[in-house]
Design an enzyme around this catalytic site. Structure first.
Site, PDB file in Angstrom:
ATOM      1  N   THR A 174     -26.518 -25.504 109.451  1.00  0.00           N
ATOM      2  CA  THR A 174     -27.558 -24.900 108.613  1.00  0.00           C
ATOM      3  C   THR A 174     -26.918 -23.789 107.796  1.00  0.00           C
ATOM      4  O   THR A 174     -25.923 -23.182 108.216  1.00  0.00           O
ATOM      5  CB  THR A 174     -28.708 -24.303 109.456  1.00  0.00           C
TER       6      THR A 174
ATOM      7  N   GLN B 136     -28.074 -20.895 107.297  1.00  0.00           N
ATOM      8  CA  GLN B 136     -28.253 -19.607 107.962  1.00  0.00           C
ATOM      9  C   GLN B 136     -27.129 -19.354 108.975  1.00  0.00           C
ATOM     10  O   GLN B 136     -26.538 -18.277 109.016  1.00  0.00           O
ATOM     11  CB  GLN B 136     -29.619 -19.543 108.659  1.00  0.00           C
TER      12      GLN B 136
ATOM     13  N   LEU C  19     -19.887 -17.749 109.833  1.00  0.00           N
ATOM     14  CA  LEU C  19     -18.721 -18.415 109.273  1.00  0.00           C
ATOM     15  C   LEU C  19     -17.813 -17.357 108.648  1.00  0.00           C
ATOM     16  O   LEU C  19     -17.665 -16.266 109.184  1.00  0.00           O
ATOM     17  CB  LEU C  19     -19.158 -19.498 108.266  1.00  0.00           C
TER      18      LEU C  19
ATOM     19  N   ARG D 109     -17.184 -14.572 112.980  1.00  0.00           N
ATOM     20  CA  ARG D 109     -18.128 -14.759 114.085  1.00  0.00           C
ATOM     21  C   ARG D 109     -18.410 -16.238 114.344  1.00  0.00           C
ATOM     22  O   ARG D 109     -18.955 -16.576 115.398  1.00  0.00           O
ATOM     23  CB  ARG D 109     -19.420 -13.988 113.798  1.00  0.00           C
TER      24      ARG D 109
ATOM     25  N   HIS E 126     -15.931 -16.991 117.143  1.00  0.00           N
ATOM     26  CA  HIS E 126     -16.381 -16.336 118.378  1.00  0.00           C
ATOM     27  C   HIS E 126     -17.603 -17.033 118.961  1.00  0.00           C
ATOM     28  O   HIS E 126     -17.674 -17.261 120.175  1.00  0.00           O
ATOM     29  CB  HIS E 126     -16.697 -14.872 118.091  1.00  0.00           C
TER      30      HIS E 126
ATOM     31  N   HIS F 169     -26.076 -16.185 120.042  1.00  0.00           N
ATOM     32  CA  HIS F 169     -26.298 -14.798 120.467  1.00  0.00           C
ATOM     33  C   HIS F 169     -25.971 -13.775 119.384  1.00  0.00           C
ATOM     34  O   HIS F 169     -26.498 -12.665 119.389  1.00  0.00           O
ATOM     35  CB  HIS F 169     -25.495 -14.492 121.734  1.00  0.00           C
TER      36      HIS F 169
ATOM     37  N   HIS G 106     -29.177  -6.155 116.529  1.00  0.00           N
ATOM     38  CA  HIS G 106     -28.805  -7.505 116.107  1.00  0.00           C
ATOM     39  C   HIS G 106     -29.296  -8.549 117.107  1.00  0.00           C
ATOM     40  O   HIS G 106     -29.511  -9.698 116.740  1.00  0.00           O
ATOM     41  CB  HIS G 106     -27.288  -7.610 115.906  1.00  0.00           C
TER      42      HIS G 106
ATOM     43  N   THR H 246     -11.980   1.541 117.276  1.00  0.00           N
ATOM     44  CA  THR H 246     -12.182   2.930 116.838  1.00  0.00           C
ATOM     45  C   THR H 246     -10.882   3.566 116.375  1.00  0.00           C
ATOM     46  O   THR H 246     -10.726   4.785 116.427  1.00  0.00           O
ATOM     47  CB  THR H 246     -12.814   3.783 117.962  1.00  0.00           C
ATOM     48  N   HIS H 247      -9.936   2.759 115.952  1.00  0.00           N
ATOM     49  CA  HIS H 247      -8.689   3.273 115.379  1.00  0.00           C
ATOM     50  C   HIS H 247      -9.030   4.291 114.286  1.00  0.00           C
ATOM     51  O   HIS H 247      -9.990   4.122 113.535  1.00  0.00           O
ATOM     52  CB  HIS H 247      -7.898   2.096 114.799  1.00  0.00           C
TER      53      HIS H 247
END
Length: 476
Positions: free
Chosen positions: A53, A55, A61, A81, A84, A124, A151, A273-274
């Site tokens: 889809t 979305q 992607l 993502r 992942h 998720h 999110h 957090t670099h």
């Protein structure tokens, strides 16, 4: 041979039962995707209906990087993502299937359970915004008072939108369970299942913090950034078992679990957090503050039909737009492109004995500590970043919430106190780091001095490790 079957009839038969799912190990109609972390991943027909889809393709992607703006410091961190989400989908299925193999009769795991756990892993993160966590944690609180947007909640809305928009044939009970599992890390989520509560802990574990989401991103992120990773999630996947409706681990795997949390903390310190990553994020937030009205961001937050169009290309939109109202935002994006970043002045770690009473440090705190006779500092010249790094449960040791078992002959679960394992384990589970940046190179010295004065006033000493280098102070 697939040719021996009528594909439409077989697929209809497989999906027509009460659970709208079929044997998760039947790969006749699965799509194979090769992943650089897990090898071959097989997407079943129902998962494919979501993946194929616009979305989902947008959200996970190439238009949403897994690590947001970290790729500007770690060039290899350009993974998305999409990768992942497929990884979490695969590990979620692998985890629940291993439990089924090892304790199937005892746990009553069926195809419905497997399908819902896998779909929750796949979906998720479908609610993430541009540049992921910086959008949610840094930008939105600056434009929304008492912001509670998350999110995870947006992922649930996006799932409903995708199902409605594409008329995906999914059993309502399965859809409800998937959405509950996406929200499972929240303590307030209502779980419809009275039994098999352990299934909610596979993707987003609110009880112990051990879940396949972490398994995937820890390995994937360390590899992308060129960092070593000694944590082996496969060991935990192979040996975990359910006791009293809770996923438990062998006592001998205590240090492997500790490695999970310490590796996560190391990633936060060295990558997420670099100091330069945070400098870029601060500039991104400032640009978004200038551009959010033009981009109509706030009106999209609760509208999935419009929200899915927001992605990492928003910087390019700002950069190429000719609107006069975007002038300041364009200048900030141009500075990012030219590596003219906010200058890191210095940092210190908040002393342990003051952590309980720590207040967020602000630009005003630094400006009020400036030296007389020097350049006049204004709040808009200073950026302050308060960075919290922990093992996943704040000041608490996450290991203390995990239950263990002695061996496979035992049905007793128990906690393990850390002092019974090793005195080398950390005695404190949280760091708070205060970093200060100058938005103008010529003010680095003045802001550095003001930062030191602030530390003296607050702690009666200077907790920072070293002075700001003279070379950085002289930069014009």
């Amino acid at each position: 041979m697939v040719g021996a079957f009528n594909e439409e009839e077989v697929t209809a038969s497989l999906l027509s039962n009460k659970m709208t799912c079929y044997s998760s190990r039947d790969r006749r109609f699965s799509k194979q995707v090769h992943d650089n972390v897990h090898g071959n991943i097989y997407l079943d027909p129902l998962a494919l209906k979501f993946v194929d889809t616009e979305q989902f393709q947008r959200q996970v992607l190439r238009d949403l990087k897994q690590l947001g703006l970290a790729y500007l410091v770690y060039p290899g961190a350009v993974h998305s993502r999409f990768e992942h989400s497929l990884g979490v989908y695969w590990l979620a299925g692998d985890a629940v299937e291993k439990l089924q193999d090892n304790q199937g009769l005892e746990l009553g795991i069926d195809n419905f359970d497997i399908q819902t756990v896998k779909l929750s892993g796949l979906l998720h993160d479908v609610g993430h915004g541009p540049y992921s966590h910086v959008f949610e944690r840094e930008f939105l609180p600056r434009v929304i008072d008492n912001c509670t947007w998350s999110h995870e909640e947006m992922s649930v809305k996006m799932v409903d939108h995708i199902v409605d928009e594409h008329s995906i044939d999914i059993n309502p009970a399965s859809l409800k369970r998937v959405k509950e599992m996406i929200l499972a890390s929240s303590s307030s989520v209502q779980k419809s299942a009275q039994e098999k509560q352990f299934l909610y802990d596979i993707v987003a574990n609110g009880r112990t913090g051990i879940d396949v989401d972490k398994f995937d991103y820890i390995v994937r992120d360390t590899r992308a950034c060129g960092l070593g990773c000694s944590f082996q999630f496969e060991r935990l996947m192979e040996t975990m078992r359910v006791i009293g409706d809770e996923i438990c681990y062998r006592a001998k795997d205590y240090l492997t679990i500790n490695k999970l949390f310490t590796t996560r903390a190391d990633l936060h310190r060295t990558v997420y957090t670099h100091a330069k990553v945070k400098a870029v994020e601060l500039m991104f937030v400032d640009a978004m503050l200038e551009a959010h009205s033009y981009c109509n961001i706030l009106n999209r937050l609760d509208n999935p039909a419009e929200y899915w169009k927001l992605d990492d290309t928003i910087l390019k939109t700002i950069e190429t737009a000719s609107a006069q109202e975007l002038q300041k935002a364009r200048e900030l994006v141009l500075r990012i492109r030219r590596r003219d970043l906010y200058q890191f002045c210095n940092e210190y770690t908040v002393p342990k004995d003051t952590m309980d009473h720590f207040k967020q440090v602000t630009a005003q705190d630094i400006v009020c500590s400036q030296r007389s006779g020097g350049p006049e500092l204004k709040e808009e010249d200073v950026a302050v970043c308060n960075v919290k790094i922990d093992l996943s449960r704040g000041k608490e040791n996450p290991l203390e919430s995990i239950k263990f078992f002695k061996d496979y002959e035992s049905n007793e679960k128990f906690p393990i106190q850390e002092n019974r394992i090793s005195h080398l384990l950390p005695g404190y589970c949280q760091d708070m780091i205060v970093r200060v940046y100058s938005k103008k190179p010529e003010l680095v010295e003045a802001i550095s001095v003001a930062f030191e004065n602030f530390q003296r006033k607050t702690y009666h000493n200077i907790p920072q490790v070293h002075e700001t280098p003279e070379k950085k102070k002289r930069r014009k």
